[in-house]
Scaffold this motif. Sequence first.
Motif, PDB file in Angstrom:
ATOM      1  N   TYR A 138      76.033 -23.478   7.867  1.00  0.00           N
ATOM      2  CA  TYR A 138      75.367 -24.003   6.672  1.00  0.00           C
ATOM      3  C   TYR A 138      74.491 -25.210   6.978  1.00  0.00           C
ATOM      4  N   ASN A 139      74.425 -25.598   8.252  1.00  0.00           N
ATOM      5  CA  ASN A 139      73.535 -26.678   8.661  1.00  0.00           C
ATOM      6  C   ASN A 139      72.099 -26.241   8.395  1.00  0.00           C
ATOM      7  N   PRO A 140      71.281 -27.050   7.690  1.00  0.00           N
ATOM      8  CA  PRO A 140      69.932 -26.595   7.340  1.00  0.00           C
ATOM      9  C   PRO A 140      69.049 -26.287   8.544  1.00  0.00           C
ATOM     10  N   ALA A 141      69.274 -26.982   9.675  1.00  0.00           N
ATOM     11  CA  ALA A 141      68.504 -26.665  10.879  1.00  0.00           C
ATOM     12  C   ALA A 141      68.881 -25.285  11.411  1.00  0.00           C
ATOM     13  N   VAL A 142      70.166 -24.942  11.320  1.00  0.00           N
ATOM     14  CA  VAL A 142      70.621 -23.611  11.731  1.00  0.00           C
ATOM     15  C   VAL A 142      70.044 -22.547  10.800  1.00  0.00           C
ATOM     16  N   GLU A 188      61.837 -14.705  24.942  1.00  0.00           N
ATOM     17  CA  GLU A 188      60.590 -14.312  25.595  1.00  0.00           C
ATOM     18  C   GLU A 188      59.430 -15.226  25.234  1.00  0.00           C
ATOM     19  N   GLU A 189      59.346 -15.637  23.976  1.00  0.00           N
ATOM     20  CA  GLU A 189      58.204 -16.433  23.526  1.00  0.00           C
ATOM     21  C   GLU A 189      58.406 -17.936  23.663  1.00  0.00           C
ATOM     22  N   GLY A 190      59.629 -18.374  23.991  1.00  0.00           N
ATOM     23  CA  GLY A 190      59.887 -19.796  24.108  1.00  0.00           C
ATOM     24  C   GLY A 190      61.338 -20.114  23.832  1.00  0.00           C
ATOM     25  N   MET A 191      61.598 -21.302  23.283  1.00  0.00           N
ATOM     26  CA  MET A 191      62.980 -21.681  23.015  1.00  0.00           C
ATOM     27  C   MET A 191      63.071 -22.594  21.801  1.00  0.00           C
ATOM     28  N   LEU A 194      73.743 -32.819  14.647  1.00  0.00           N
ATOM     29  CA  LEU A 194      74.040 -34.097  14.018  1.00  0.00           C
ATOM     30  C   LEU A 194      72.825 -34.676  13.295  1.00  0.00           C
ATOM     31  N   THR A 195      71.663 -34.614  13.934  1.00  0.00           N
ATOM     32  CA  THR A 195      70.447 -35.145  13.315  1.00  0.00           C
ATOM     33  C   THR A 195      69.714 -34.092  12.487  1.00  0.00           C
ATOM     34  N   GLN A 196      70.131 -32.824  12.608  1.00  0.00           N
ATOM     35  CA  GLN A 196      69.478 -31.695  11.937  1.00  0.00           C
ATOM     36  C   GLN A 196      68.006 -31.587  12.361  1.00  0.00           C
ATOM     37  N   LYS A 197      67.752 -31.915  13.627  1.00  0.00           N
ATOM     38  CA  LYS A 197      66.407 -31.788  14.199  1.00  0.00           C
ATOM     39  C   LYS A 197      66.280 -30.439  14.889  1.00  0.00           C
ATOM     40  N   LEU A 198      65.156 -29.756  14.650  1.00  0.00           N
ATOM     41  CA  LEU A 198      64.901 -28.438  15.227  1.00  0.00           C
ATOM     42  C   LEU A 198      63.508 -28.431  15.827  1.00  0.00           C
ATOM     43  N   THR A 199      63.413 -28.029  17.086  1.00  0.00           N
ATOM     44  CA  THR A 199      62.102 -27.898  17.725  1.00  0.00           C
ATOM     45  C   THR A 199      61.950 -26.502  18.319  1.00  0.00           C
ATOM     46  N   PHE A 200      60.697 -26.111  18.490  1.00  0.00           N
ATOM     47  CA  PHE A 200      60.388 -24.854  19.168  1.00  0.00           C
ATOM     48  C   PHE A 200      59.366 -25.147  20.244  1.00  0.00           C
ATOM     49  N   PHE A 212      55.740 -25.764  34.643  1.00  0.00           N
ATOM     50  CA  PHE A 212      54.881 -25.204  33.606  1.00  0.00           C
ATOM     51  C   PHE A 212      55.414 -25.713  32.275  1.00  0.00           C
ATOM     52  N   THR A 213      54.554 -26.313  31.504  1.00  0.00           N
ATOM     53  CA  THR A 213      55.001 -26.898  30.249  1.00  0.00           C
ATOM     54  C   THR A 213      54.512 -26.074  29.069  1.00  0.00           C
ATOM     55  N   GLY A 214      55.279 -26.081  28.005  1.00  0.00           N
ATOM     56  CA  GLY A 214      54.899 -25.363  26.805  1.00  0.00           C
ATOM     57  C   GLY A 214      54.592 -26.326  25.668  1.00  0.00           C
ATOM     58  N   ASP A 215      54.020 -25.811  24.615  1.00  0.00           N
ATOM     59  CA  ASP A 215      53.712 -26.607  23.435  1.00  0.00           C
ATOM     60  C   ASP A 215      54.976 -26.782  22.595  1.00  0.00           C
ATOM     61  N   VAL A 216      55.271 -28.028  22.239  1.00  0.00           N
ATOM     62  CA  VAL A 216      56.481 -28.343  21.485  1.00  0.00           C
ATOM     63  C   VAL A 216      56.101 -28.664  20.046  1.00  0.00           C
ATOM     64  N   ALA A 217      56.791 -28.016  19.106  1.00  0.00           N
ATOM     65  CA  ALA A 217      56.568 -28.288  17.688  1.00  0.00           C
ATOM     66  C   ALA A 217      57.903 -28.607  17.033  1.00  0.00           C
ATOM     67  N   GLU A 218      57.935 -29.685  16.234  1.00  0.00           N
ATOM     68  CA  GLU A 218      59.128 -29.982  15.455  1.00  0.00           C
ATOM     69  C   GLU A 218      59.055 -29.229  14.137  1.00  0.00           C
TER      70      GLU A 218
END
Length: 341
Positions: free
Chosen positions: A127-131, A237-240, A246-252, A270-276
Motif C-alpha cells: 500500500y506504499n504509494p511509491a509501490v 530490458e528498458e531500464g530500472m 521510507l521516503t516514498q521516492k521512486l526513480t526510473f 554507460f549511463t542512463g537518463d534518470v527521472a524521479e
Amino acid sequence: MSAPLRLGLVGLGSMGRNHLRVIGAHPETTLAAIADPDDAALEAAVVQTGATGFGDPLEMIGSARLDGLVIAAPTTAHVALALAAIDHGLSVLVEKPLAANVDDALAIVHAASRNNVRVQVGHVERYNPAVMEMGRLLREGWLSTIYAVTSRRAGPFPARIRDVGVTVDLGTHDVDMLCWIAGERPVRVYAETAQRIHAGHEDLTFGLMHFPSGATGFLDVDWLTPAKRRSLVALGEEGMFELDYLTQKLTFTRSNVERPLLIGGYATTFTGDVAEIPVQNVEPLRAQLDEFVRVLRTGDRPYVDGEDGLWAVALANALLEAAAQHSPIDLSNLPTRLAAQ
C-alpha cells in the motif's frame, strides 16, 4: 454514509498501537474493543479510545459486537485468534506474517473459505504509494521484460520479536513484493542465514528466488544494521526502477547504451537518463485500513488476501529449509500442496 464499522483490535505492541491510532482516526471505523494481556497497556488504550477492554482476546471475539477484527498479536498466536474470529463469521485483517508456518496459514485460509469470510494480510508495503505507482507503470509496460528484483530490508534488532526469526518476520514482506513485481511465483529458492544476537532464531538472511520467466529475485534482510534501510530495485530490458520505502521516492533510469560516459578517454561505464517519478505521500497503514473498510462493506476479495499471505509464509519457510540443507529447494510441487483441502 453508513454507520461506522465496529472493529476489534488484538495486541498493543508496536504495530498494535499503530493500528489503534489509524482506526481511531478513520471516519468510517470506531474502535469498539481491545484485547491485550498487559493490564497497564490495556487500561491506557481504553482511557485513550473509550473502547471496551478485554484481557482475553477469545472472550472479546465471542462477546463484543464486531464487524471486523484486526490481529496484531505475536505471530504464533495468529492461527488461534484468526480461527476463532472466522468461526464467529468475522472477517480479519491479520498482521504479517499470516502465521508462523504453512500448516497454520493453510488452516486460516481454508477456514475462511468454508465460512465465506475474508482474510486480509498486513503486507503493508503493497500500500506504499511509491509501490502502487511502480506497479501502475509496470502494467503500462515500462519494463517489457524483468531481469531481476533486489530487495533490502535491514535495521536494528527489535526487542519485541521472540517467537520467529527475521526471515518469517521481515522476509515475508520481501518474498511477497518480489512475487508481486515479477507477476509469478518462484520455482526454486536458496538462502544463507546467520544468527548473531537473536537468542533462538536467525537474524540475517540472504535469499535467492528463481522465477519461471527466468527472472531472479534477491532479498537481503537483517536485524543487525544500526540504521533502518528499506529499498527495492526492479531491473528490466528498458531500464530500472529504484524505490525507497521510507521516503516514498521512486526513480526510473532508462537504459542508454548508445551514449558512453568517457572517463580519461575510456568508455568505462554507460549511463542512463534518470527521472524521479512523482508520488503523492500517503501513510501505507491508513491505505491498508481503507482497503479493509472496503472489504467489510462489499465482501469483495482483499487486494492482499489470505492466499498471498500463505505463499509468503511458505516461501519464507522454504528459504529457511534451503539454508538448513545448504542446497536449493525445488518448489514445483508447492502449488499443489498449498491448494490441498
